[in-house]
Design a protein around this motif. Structure first.
Motif, mmCIF file in Angstrom:
data_model
loop_
_atom_site.group_PDB
_atom_site.id
_atom_site.type_symbol
_atom_site.label_atom_id
_atom_site.label_comp_id
_atom_site.label_asym_id
_atom_site.label_seq_id
_atom_site.Cartn_x
_atom_site.Cartn_y
_atom_site.Cartn_z
ATOM 1 N N GLU A 52 4.530 13.997 12.147
ATOM 2 C CA GLU A 52 5.215 13.144 11.178
ATOM 3 C C GLU A 52 5.499 13.917 9.904
ATOM 4 N N LYS A 53 6.699 13.730 9.383
ATOM 5 C CA LYS A 53 7.090 14.283 8.090
ATOM 6 C C LYS A 53 7.676 13.122 7.296
ATOM 7 N N ILE A 54 7.020 12.765 6.191
ATOM 8 C CA ILE A 54 7.348 11.508 5.513
ATOM 9 C C ILE A 54 7.680 11.754 4.044
ATOM 10 N N GLU A 55 8.837 11.306 3.622
ATOM 11 C CA GLU A 55 9.209 11.371 2.213
ATOM 12 C C GLU A 55 8.573 10.199 1.474
ATOM 13 N N ILE B 226 0.842 -1.203 0.000
ATOM 14 C CA ILE B 226 0.000 0.000 0.000
ATOM 15 C C ILE B 226 0.876 1.252 0.000
ATOM 16 N N TRP B 227 1.868 1.283 0.875
ATOM 17 C CA TRP B 227 2.729 2.466 0.932
ATOM 18 C C TRP B 227 3.487 2.656 -0.380
ATOM 19 N N ASN B 228 3.997 1.589 -0.932
ATOM 20 C CA ASN B 228 4.751 1.705 -2.183
ATOM 21 C C ASN B 228 3.861 2.185 -3.328
ATOM 22 N N GLU B 229 2.594 1.790 -3.311
ATOM 23 C CA GLU B 229 1.672 2.281 -4.341
ATOM 24 C C GLU B 229 1.374 3.767 -4.125
ATOM 25 N N ILE B 230 1.258 4.178 -2.864
ATOM 26 C CA ILE B 230 1.072 5.607 -2.574
ATOM 27 C C ILE B 230 2.268 6.405 -3.101
ATOM 28 N N CYS B 231 3.467 5.870 -2.902
ATOM 29 C CA CYS B 231 4.671 6.539 -3.419
ATOM 30 C C CYS B 231 4.619 6.647 -4.941
ATOM 31 N N TYR B 232 4.126 5.609 -5.574
ATOM 32 C CA TYR B 232 4.006 5.620 -7.039
ATOM 33 C C TYR B 232 3.018 6.700 -7.484
ATOM 34 N N LEU B 233 1.885 6.778 -6.789
ATOM 35 C CA LEU B 233 0.841 7.728 -7.182
ATOM 36 C C LEU B 233 1.236 9.178 -6.913
ATOM 37 N N LEU B 234 1.936 9.415 -5.811
ATOM 38 C CA LEU B 234 2.191 10.798 -5.386
ATOM 39 C C LEU B 234 3.614 11.273 -5.657
ATOM 40 N N GLY C 32 -4.678 16.740 10.414
ATOM 41 C CA GLY C 32 -4.575 17.396 9.125
ATOM 42 C C GLY C 32 -3.408 16.816 8.350
ATOM 43 N N PHE C 33 -3.605 16.594 7.053
ATOM 44 C CA PHE C 33 -2.525 16.139 6.173
ATOM 45 C C PHE C 33 -2.184 17.280 5.218
ATOM 46 N N LEU C 34 -0.924 17.632 5.151
ATOM 47 C CA LEU C 34 -0.442 18.555 4.131
ATOM 48 C C LEU C 34 0.359 17.711 3.150
ATOM 49 N N ILE C 35 -0.141 17.619 1.926
ATOM 50 C CA ILE C 35 0.438 16.692 0.950
ATOM 51 C C ILE C 35 0.948 17.462 -0.259
ATOM 52 N N GLY C 36 2.211 17.252 -0.569
ATOM 53 C CA GLY C 36 2.845 17.851 -1.739
ATOM 54 C C GLY C 36 4.007 16.967 -2.135
ATOM 55 N N LYS C 37 5.216 17.510 -2.065
ATOM 56 C CA LYS C 37 6.384 16.690 -2.393
ATOM 57 C C LYS C 37 6.695 15.696 -1.277
ATOM 58 N N GLU C 38 6.053 15.884 -0.129
ATOM 59 C CA GLU C 38 6.140 14.952 0.991
ATOM 60 C C GLU C 38 4.818 14.994 1.741
ATOM 61 N N ASN D 170 9.116 1.646 0.884
ATOM 62 C CA ASN D 170 9.513 0.914 2.096
ATOM 63 C C ASN D 170 10.034 1.820 3.210
ATOM 64 N N ASN D 171 9.703 3.099 3.137
ATOM 65 C CA ASN D 171 10.053 4.048 4.194
ATOM 66 C C ASN D 171 9.336 3.626 5.485
ATOM 67 N N ASN D 172 10.088 3.433 6.562
ATOM 68 C CA ASN D 172 9.483 2.963 7.813
ATOM 69 C C ASN D 172 8.406 3.912 8.330
ATOM 70 N N LYS D 173 8.641 5.207 8.169
ATOM 71 C CA LYS D 173 7.621 6.172 8.590
ATOM 72 C C LYS D 173 6.358 6.011 7.750
ATOM 73 N N GLY D 174 6.555 5.742 6.472
ATOM 74 C CA GLY D 174 5.411 5.531 5.588
ATOM 75 C C GLY D 174 4.633 4.283 5.957
ATOM 76 N N LEU D 175 5.354 3.235 6.313
ATOM 77 C CA LEU D 175 4.682 1.991 6.714
ATOM 78 C C LEU D 175 3.862 2.210 7.983
ATOM 79 N N SER D 176 4.416 2.980 8.927
ATOM 80 C CA SER D 176 3.670 3.290 10.152
ATOM 81 C C SER D 176 2.437 4.125 9.834
#
Length: 361
Positions: free
Chosen positions: A134-137, A7-15, A109-115, A141-147
């Motif tokens: 949280e600030k997630i790149e 799921i996280w890897n697909e989010i990375c692909y989309l965004l 609140g989510f602020l979504i852009g380059k991260e 497989n980013n651990n923060k992203g998985l969390s």
């Protein structure tokens, strides 16, 4: 539910991976919707609402890009979207998101852009602004992203695990705030003055003139330490520091014991190490009264208001005179102290008699 890493890897692909530089904010919004739906929230169930209009005052409207609702119909997350090419450090973006969160009474609140930046503004927040928890790149497989996927999925949100995760994030945020506060104090001019004062006390053996000349030839500087981010930019870091001494509360000796007559002693010693000798004299004074070395040092510390560290006096007795504290204690017990004092500090006859009278009492 699909595998969290998928799921996280697909989010990375989309965004991130599949995002073109000229992508419009509207098209990017569609990608964000797809990403949120991967977490289990569905637009067709009205759990995800785009451009919801909120009336502010008589004539004004504000429109969050996206609002996520729970099964009770309560807004739980407001989402503000910025194209990946935009600078997310612009405070106006957070200000917008904060306004939406508070108007909708949403905790997150989510602020979504380059991260992805995750903010919290619920009842556990004791600060005036939302907490950046949280600030997630967007990296596979980013651990923060998985969390993030684990705790903000529809199926885990509001669970016991989620609340434990949130409490831990708030604790870490508060700790960082305290570290930042202390850091400001540590790099202040006042702290630098205290360090110079400490050095004058620590190296008083050399005499004021020699010490001041030496200090004038060096530069004492305290600055923040910075680490490198993955793309080479600088970011603040707080690596652990090795601390060689720490302030110790002074302990006043019992009144019945009395105190060494330091003004008389200091005026009687005509030696470049007069402060050190006076401190050693005081430690020996209390050891002769039956106190152990640590207590004697602490009592002595109370007599020298310019000395802030237990270790300063302990080192003068141990490391800088006897070599170590056990040797200092052994010299005291064996009666060798006077011999070593004369050998180390070239005591005058008067100074020798001063210590002899103390040690023979």
């Amino acid at each position: 539910m699909n595998n969290i890493s998928e799921i996280w890897n697909e989010i990375c692909y989309l965004l991130h991976d599949n995002v073109k530089n000229n992508l419009s904010e509207k098209d990017f919004e569609t990608q964000v919707i797809r990403s949120i739906e991967l977490l289990g929230w569905k637009e067709y169930k009205n759990e995800i609402v785009r451009q919801y209009s909120i009336k502010v005052g008589r004539n004004s409207l504000i429109r969050p890009d996206i609002v996520i609702y729970n099964s009770d119909g309560n807004a739980i997350i407001c989402v503000e979207i910025k194209r990946p090419s935009e600078d997310m450090s612009d405070y106006n973006y957070l200000s917008q998101l904060t306004s939406y969160m508070r108007q909708m009474k949403s905790d997150f609140g989510f602020l979504i852009g380059k991260e992805l930046r995750v903010y919290y503004d619920g009842h556990l927040n004791k600060h005036p602004d939302p907490l950046l928890i949280e600030k997630i790149e967007f990296v596979a497989n980013n651990n923060k992203g998985l969390s993030f996927v684990k705790y903000f999925s529809k199926y885990n949100y509001d669970s016991v695990d989620f609340h434990d995760y949130l409490k831990n994030k708030i604790k870490n945020f508060n700790r960082k705030a305290e570290v930042d506060k202390l850091l400001t104090i540590l790099v202040s001019e006042d702290t630098k003055r205290k360090i110079v004062s400490f050095l004058k006390t620590e190296f008083s053996d050399f005499g004021d003139d020699v010490l001041l000349d030496a200090l004038n030839k060096i530069k004492i500087n305290i600055d923040k330490i910075y680490d490198k981010t993955r793309d080479g930019r600088q970011k603040e870091g707080y690596p652990p520091k090795k601390i060689t001494g720490k302030p110790v509360n002074t302990i006043e000796p019992p009144k019945s014991i009395g105190k060494p007559d330091l003004p008389k002693i200091l005026s009687s010693i005509n030696n470049s190490a007069r402060i050190t000798l006076a401190q050693i004299y005081s430690v020996l004074f209390y050891m002769k009264k039956g106190f152990d070395f640590p207590s004697s040092v602490k009592f002595t510390l109370s007599l020298f208001p310019d000395v802030n560290y237990y270790q300063t006096i302990a080192d003068k007795c141990g490391r800088r005179f006897a070599g170590d504290i056990p040797t200092f204690e052994e010299w005291f017990k064996s009666g060798e102290m006077l011999y070593h004092l004369r050998a180390k500090y070239s005591l005058s006859n008067f100074e020798y008699d001063l210590f002899k009278k103390l040690l023979s009492s």
